[in-house]
Design an enzyme around this catalytic site. Sequence first.
Site: not given
Ligand code: DQA
Length: 144
Positions: A100-102, A80, A23, A74, A87, A111
Amino acid sequence: MKKVLVLHGPNLNLLGTREPEVYGRFTLTDINERLVVLGETLGVEIRAFQSNSEGALVDALHEARTWADGVIFNPGGYTHTSVALRDAVAAIGLPVIEVHLSNVHAREEFRRHSYIAPVCVGSITGFGWRSYTAALRLLVEGDE
Ligand code: DQA
């Protein structure tokens, strides 16, 4: 686009120390500060909120209807799992970009599915803190 809610989900309060190899080393404050600075150059007010609670995130989305023009979201792990957040995004009628960061597609199989993405304008995943700044630029451009 005058006011944008930046909404951070569970465990993102731990950024900086949480799995930095996944992250990055920026804290949530660092990310929010970058967004505020970028917002100033784009003429957009940024209000950021983080919660580990699904209900609080639903409430923040509902409240955004009363003041925000768009949302950068985010949802963390709730991405997931959460029908309730999907909703809420669908209900508020604001443009929402999922970030998402990753790169969630390059990680575990679970994911790869997002409940939230189908009700968003689009998703940005894998660019670290720049996923957020890219989302802000795109929200503003989408408004032009
Ligand atoms: C996340 C990716 C998600 O799968 C994970 O549960 C996170 C961070 C991301 O920003 O990469 O908590 O949302």
